[in-house]
Write an enzyme that holds these catalytic residues in place. Structure first.
Site, PDB file in Angstrom:
ATOM      1  CB  SER A 569      -0.966  -0.043   1.186  1.00  0.00           C
ATOM      2  OG  SER A 569      -2.001   0.881   1.021  1.00  0.00           O
ATOM      3  CG  ASP A 650      -5.961  -2.916  -4.362  1.00  0.00           C
ATOM      4  OD1 ASP A 650      -6.805  -2.117  -3.898  1.00  0.00           O
ATOM      5  OD2 ASP A 650      -4.745  -2.827  -4.117  1.00  0.00           O
ATOM      6  CG  HIS A 682      -5.267  -2.728  -0.393  1.00  0.00           C
ATOM      7  ND1 HIS A 682      -4.574  -2.234  -1.478  1.00  0.00           N
ATOM      8  CD2 HIS A 682      -4.772  -2.062   0.683  1.00  0.00           C
ATOM      9  CE1 HIS A 682      -3.726  -1.306  -1.079  1.00  0.00           C
ATOM     10  NE2 HIS A 682      -3.819  -1.191   0.228  1.00  0.00           N
TER      11      HIS A 682
END
Length: 726
Positions: A569, A650, A682
């Site tokens: 991320s 995602d 994600h």
């Protein structure tokens, strides 16, 4: 716990039983919990609900049905469960602790529900609340019985189009209320009513909201919901709503009527409001709220409704003249004491999730919350009837710990009762149960965990980092470095368990794992967190450079000539940023999981308020700010071997980001690999996918620092095991 491992590997971690937070009865003598175990031999998951007898330390099986969930006490002798059916419905069943094989169906709910909450009203009456999807006409949505559309097309006229990992449809979360009564020894659940029907409100808030978004009491319910007048993709503002009546749960066959929810106004606070909770006597309520709209990592501040009969009388506890609050921590949950006079607050503090005690008093300079339990990572707190606290927690080496915090001795000068001999902000708990025998079942121990600090890039700051060493650590030897960068960026590495990014997995391969909390991290004060705004590739990157230099100069057992960097991320963004800057040349290899390649790609994300706040404006209004911290601007420097991981579902950081990074590496001739999962979001959550993730990541980094590739070591170990059995 049946697994005992000589070495902590991904298989051991992923196949180890995963135990929920404990659910104690009123005196804490019996603990309900759910536990799931995945078998890589059988490629299947087993789920159980069990009960621990604290005195004997023996556990008993309540049910091994994979359809059962949400174990809840009804008094001290009866247990309630929610059980799914093949038709998508939910049965509410009740059984006695002494007869686990006998269950009575006390209610049938025509769709899937969860987030169960029960509140005892009198000896034979319980308030009952669950969450579940509602159709546009307010009925409970059952996907198994819903009419299938003839077209796959979807037309949208406003945001959200998709959120986290799914396309948004017309159905919305709602709270369903009913009454559970006991007559002649038998329980019966009334028909449930949609408490939000006709309001235009949704609760719990997607994608992560649950039982922490609403609460019930003897006189009504309280909840949080997105402001219906604002675009949810552009705003974080949520409101607290309150519905109450002296005869709220009355009626012959259930609740007669639900009063229209009333919005609670908080002057000057335009951000997200969360964690509404009633006091045990139902006469008060409390909740958390953020000041700034569009900033999901603003500080949570505490608000109290001192009299639920007048819900718009709201007091800002721990207020300050500048509006930032007198307490420089951001609580995540509120737990009232059994006597409804005080409360406990769970909050991050210096890389831990800790417990604080607080009593609200109207005086010019109120006492600040007092830390009474230093984590680890506290995940759940339940007060027992005599006031002691049942604690569920974890750490880097223990995936589930149950403990008791006795509360019976007063600290001088403070209003709270605390354990004997406590004179400072730390205390000792009484051990109840560890799923892993304090890590020993994994071959892990506390001596592997250390902490370091170095001067940060911003004046007066110190950067805290966790150090995780191999269980076979020898201070006279040198080990390669695994530099782990967390996501967020307003997040932190805390001393807690994870099956996605577990530092001990990397350490047991032979690395010194260093997990820093640079500028922007939470748990070190709100100013430190806020400093990330407009600085994505600035102060945090400089903190990491300074950390690498400090490690090289001060940790003789770390070989920074054999270093790898990994992040997901925002941590993935930072890996891409590092790749284009001088620090990138210090690493033998990099790993980016679901990271940002180009800042303009953030316009395809769902929660646009996030980049708008952190970057400092929209792409149209602030193009220079968006370009300043764009990793794709520096791809001419990309030269370090790099593994890219990105999954199809995602929708926060779209698949194009991972493909663009991989294609850039390939066209530049940089050694690189690309791993993708079409069925993950994600996060990589499915056990078989997670095992492959670990295989690919560990093989990749081990090959560049002289460690044996993970899959080769596992193959060799299996062959040796087979030979020893012949």
């Amino acid at each position: 716990m049946t697994i005992r491992a000589a070495k902590f590997t991904p298989e051991v971690m992923l196949s180890a039983p995963r135990r929920s937070a404990g659910i104690p009865n009123s005196d804490g003598s019996k603990i309900l919990y759910s536990v799931s175990t995945y078998s890589f031999d059988e490629h299947s998951k087993k789920s159980e609900i069990r009960m621990l007898d604290v005195e004997s330390q023996q556990t008993s099986l309540i049910t091994d049905s994979p359809l059962a969930r949400s174990p809840t006490w009804l008094g001290d002798d009866s247990i309630l469960l929610l059980v799914s059916t093949d038709e998508g419905e939910t049965h509410v069943v009740v059984g006695e602790t002494g007869d686990a094989n006998k269950w009575d169906i006390v209610g049938e709910i025509p769709g899937p529900v969860g987030d169960l909450k029960i509140k005892q009203i009198d000896n034979d009456t319980f308030a009952f609340a669950v969450s579940g999807k509602a159709t546009p006409d307010g009925e409970l949505f059952n996907p198994e019985k819903a009419k299938k559309p003839l077209t796959s097309g979807r037309l949208y006229k406003k945001m959200f189009v998709r959120h986290w990992d799914h396309y948004v449809d017309e159905n919305r979360n709602a709270i369903w209320l009913g009454r559970l009564t006991k007559t002649d020894g038998k329980f019966k659940l009334s028909e449930l009513k949609n408490a939000l029907k006709g309001t235009g409100l949704e609760c719990p808030i997607q994608p992560f909201g649950g039982g922490d978004h609403f609460d019930i009491s003897s006189t009504g319910f309280i909840f949080t919901a997105k402001d219906p007048d604002l675009d949810p993709a552009m705003h974080t503002k949520t409101n607290i709503y309150f519905s109450t009546a002296s005869s709220f749960w009355a009626g012959d066959d259930g609740i007669q009527s639900i009063p229209t929810p009333q919005k609670i106004d908080i002057v000057g606070f335009e951000g997200a409001s969360t964690s509404p909770v009633f006091s045990p006597n139902g006469k008060q309520a409390a909740f958390l709220s953020m000041k700034t709209d569009g900033y999901e990592s603003d500080k949570n501040q505490l608000f109290i409704i001192p009299d639920t009969r007048t819900p718009n009388w709201v007091i800002h506890a721990l207020a300050s003249a500048n509006g930032k609050g007198a307490w420089d921590r951001s609580p995540s949950s509120i737990i009232w004491t059994p006597d409804s006079t005080s409360m406990y607050l769970v909050a991050e503090d210096n890389g831990r999730i800790c417990l604080f005690a607080y009593r609200f008093e109207l005086k010019p300079k109120p006492d600040l919350p007092l830390m009474i339990l230093k984590g680890g990572s506290i995940s759940d707190v339940t007060p027992l009837k005599e006031g002691d606290l049942f604690i569920s927690s974890s750490s880097f080496i223990d995936n589930s710990l149950y403990s008791l915090l006795p509360v019976h001795n007063t600290v001088p000068g403070h209003v709270f009762s605390l354990p004997d001999g406590i004179k400072s902000a730390s205390t000792t708990t009484k051990y109840i149960s560890s799923q892993t025998k304090n890590g020993g079942m994994f071959g892990l121990s506390r001596k592997q965990i250390d902490e370091i600090h170095w001067p940060g890039a911003a004046k007066g700051t110190k950067i805290h980092a966790w150090v995780v060493k191999p269980s076979f650590f020898d201070s006279k030897k040198k080990y390669p470095l695994a530099y782990l960068i967390h996501g967020g960026p307003q997040n932190s590495w805390v001393n807690g368990w994870s099956t996605r990014w577990n530092p001990a997995v990397f350490a047991e391969q032979g690395y010194i794992v260093i997990a820093p909390n640079p500028t922007g991290s939470t748990s070190y004060g709100q100013s430190f967190t806020d400093a990330i705004q407009g600085q994505w590739g600035g102060l945090p990157y400089e903190d990491l450079v300074l950390g690498f230099e400090w490690i090289t100069a001060n940790l003789t057992y770390v070989d920074t000539n054999l270093a790898v960097g990994l992040g997901a991320s925002y941590g993935g963004y930072m890996m891409n940023w590092i790749q284009g800057h001088p620090l990138g040349r210090k690493f033998k290899a990099l790993v980016t999981h679901d990271g940002v390649f180009s800042m303009t790609g953030q316009m395809a994300s769902e929660e646009l308020y996030f980049p708008f706040h952190d970057i400092g404006g929209t792409l149209a209004s602030s193009p220079a700010a968006w370009a300043k911290w764009d990793p794709s601007r520096f791809t001419a420097n990309w030269s370090t071997p790099h593994l890219i991981i990105h999954s199809e579902l995602d929708y926060r950081l779209t698949m194009a980001e991972g493909l663009a990074a991989f294609h850039t590496l390939q066209t530049r001739g940089v050694e690189s690999q690309f791993l993708t999962f079409p069925d993950e979001n994600h996060w990589v959550l499915k056990p078989e996918n997670s095992l492959l993730w670990h295989e690919v990541v560990l093989d990749w980094i081990n090959g560049f620092v002289g460690l044996e590739k993970y899959t080769e070591a596992r193959k060799r170990a299996l062959e040796a095991e087979r030979e020893s059995m012949q």
